[in-house]
Structure formats: C-alpha cells, structure tokens
Motif scaffolding. Structure first.
Motif, short mmCIF file in Angstrom:
data_model
loop_
_atom_site.label_atom_id
_atom_site.label_comp_id
_atom_site.label_asym_id
_atom_site.label_seq_id
_atom_site.Cartn_x
_atom_site.Cartn_y
_atom_site.Cartn_z
N LEU A 162 0.86 -1.18 0.00
CA LEU A 162 0.00 0.00 0.00
C LEU A 162 0.89 1.23 0.00
O LEU A 162 1.22 1.79 1.04
N GLY A 163 1.33 1.61 -1.20
CA GLY A 163 2.28 2.71 -1.30
C GLY A 163 3.62 2.30 -0.73
O GLY A 163 4.16 1.25 -1.09
N ARG A 164 4.14 3.09 0.20
CA ARG A 164 5.42 2.76 0.82
C ARG A 164 5.30 1.68 1.89
O ARG A 164 6.30 1.08 2.30
N LEU B 210 4.86 -12.42 10.77
CA LEU B 210 4.02 -11.28 10.40
C LEU B 210 4.88 -10.02 10.43
O LEU B 210 5.48 -9.69 11.45
N SER B 211 4.94 -9.30 9.28
CA SER B 211 5.87 -8.18 9.16
C SER B 211 5.17 -6.93 8.63
O SER B 211 4.21 -7.00 7.85
N LEU B 212 5.70 -5.79 9.03
CA LEU B 212 5.35 -4.49 8.48
C LEU B 212 6.62 -3.91 7.87
O LEU B 212 7.68 -3.87 8.53
N SER B 213 6.55 -3.44 6.62
CA SER B 213 7.73 -2.89 5.95
C SER B 213 7.46 -1.45 5.48
O SER B 213 6.30 -1.06 5.27
N TYR B 214 8.55 -0.72 5.31
CA TYR B 214 8.46 0.66 4.81
C TYR B 214 9.57 0.88 3.80
O TYR B 214 10.75 0.71 4.09
N SER B 215 9.19 1.25 2.57
CA SER B 215 10.15 1.52 1.51
C SER B 215 10.70 2.93 1.64
O SER B 215 9.93 3.90 1.79
N LEU B 216 12.01 3.05 1.59
CA LEU B 216 12.66 4.36 1.76
C LEU B 216 12.71 5.14 0.44
O LEU B 216 12.60 4.56 -0.61
#
Length: 200
Positions: free
Chosen positions: A154-156, A194-200
């Motif tokens: 979902l986006g980043r 279970l993971s949460l990620s954020y694209s830089l």
C-alpha cells in the motif's frame, strides 16, 4: 558469514540490471517453536529416552530488505535479526540469529503478491534459560530453510504473512549439571512471520 557476503554480492549485480529497485526497513512478530527436544539418561547401563515438541511462543524480527523487479517478477533479499523463544517442559530455549531469505515473487491481483524461496539462518546465540542446564553450540552455524507467503503493498507500506520451515535438522547438545542425563534440541524453527515494511 562468507556465504552471506557472497549472497550480498549477487544481489548487487542483480540490482544493476533490474527495471525497478526498492530498499527499506521492516520488522514484526514471529510465532512458532524450534524443533524436537530429545532427553536421555544412562544410569547403571539402563538407557532411556523421550521426545517432546516445544510450545509455540512469540518472538520478534527487524532488519532491511531490497526488491528488484524485472518484467513483473521480483526478487526480494532480506537481512533480518530474529529472536525465538520455545518453551519445553523443563526449561525455555532462546535462539538469536541472522536470517537471510531470498524470495522470488509475483504480483497477482492489485496490491497482492505471493513469494517463496530459501532462507539462510546464521545462529548468533543459543541458550537455556535455566541455571540447572548447560547447552553447547549448534552443529552448524549456517543452515538453509524456506519461507513462503503473501503480502500487500500500500504505497510505501507493506504487510507480509509467511510460514518458515526447515530442510534439515541442526541440533545443539546439552545436559543437566552433575548428572548422567543429557538432551539435544533441533534449533531450526517452524514458525509464522508477520511483518510491516516501509520503503525508503
């Protein structure tokens, strides 16, 4: 560790030919247990043994990821620090490790993707949380398992659910202090991630 460095060099070469490349951070929870626990004793020539599966407990992971996409298919290498806890009848077993999964994936419907691949495990620390027991290092510092699952981008932000299993056992030997009893534990886990990620 040399194997992990070789993997990193391969990823660098792949990124140079990828159509798109993303890098980011991720973390989350893992729920599962390490492998079978076997206890045994040899008192006066009478050998006995028993087997036990560990109780699933919650741990955590955090680290970095990259994603390289070519013609709708992506390669996602990761470098994660993971802590696992497993409860056995006589003690808790704690494992700290570096995970390096290398996942091949495809976007299947809108933001939904599926992915799978090998997961390299490098054991940093392996200990029994009970003063009455001692444990040795695991047989092999590096072993290979697998991960498979699905994610939503979902986006980043990205959300990810996977299952991790093993291709081979990796035992650590141990025993009770001042007795003739011993045990061994398979350090490879079976767990949900279970993971949460954020694209830089």
């Amino acid at each position: 560790m040399k194997k992990l460095m070789l993997i990193a060099l391969i990823f660098t070469g792949f990124s140079m030919s990828a159509q798109t490349a993303e890098f980011g951070i991720k973390g989350g929870l893992n729920y599962g247990a390490t492998g079978e626990y076997e206890s045994f004793s040899d008192v006066s020539g009478d050998f006995t043994s028993s087997f036990e599966d560990g109780e699933n407990k919650t741990g955590f992971h955090a680290g970095l990821f990259a994603q390289f996409e070519i013609v709708g298919i992506f390669l996602q290498p990761e470098l994660m620090y993971t802590e696992l806890n497993t409860e056995y009848s006589d003690f808790d077993y704690k494992l700290s490790k570096i995970d390096a999964p290398v996942l091949l994936g495809i976007n299947v419907l809108g933001p939904l993707n599926i992915k799978a691949g090998p997961s390299f495990q490098y054991v940093l620390k392996n200990e029994i949380e009970d003063a009455g027991y001692e444990i040795e290092d695991v047989e092999r510092d590096i072993t290979v398992g697998y991960q498979l699952g699905a994610g939503i981008d979902l986006g980043r932000l990205g959300f990810d659910l996977r299952h991790e299993g093993s291709f081979q056992d990796n035992f650590a030997q141990g025993g009770e202090i001042a007795t003739d009893s011993g045990f061994k534990i398979d350090s490879r886990p079976s767990q949900w991630i279970l993971s949460l990620s954020y694209s830089l």
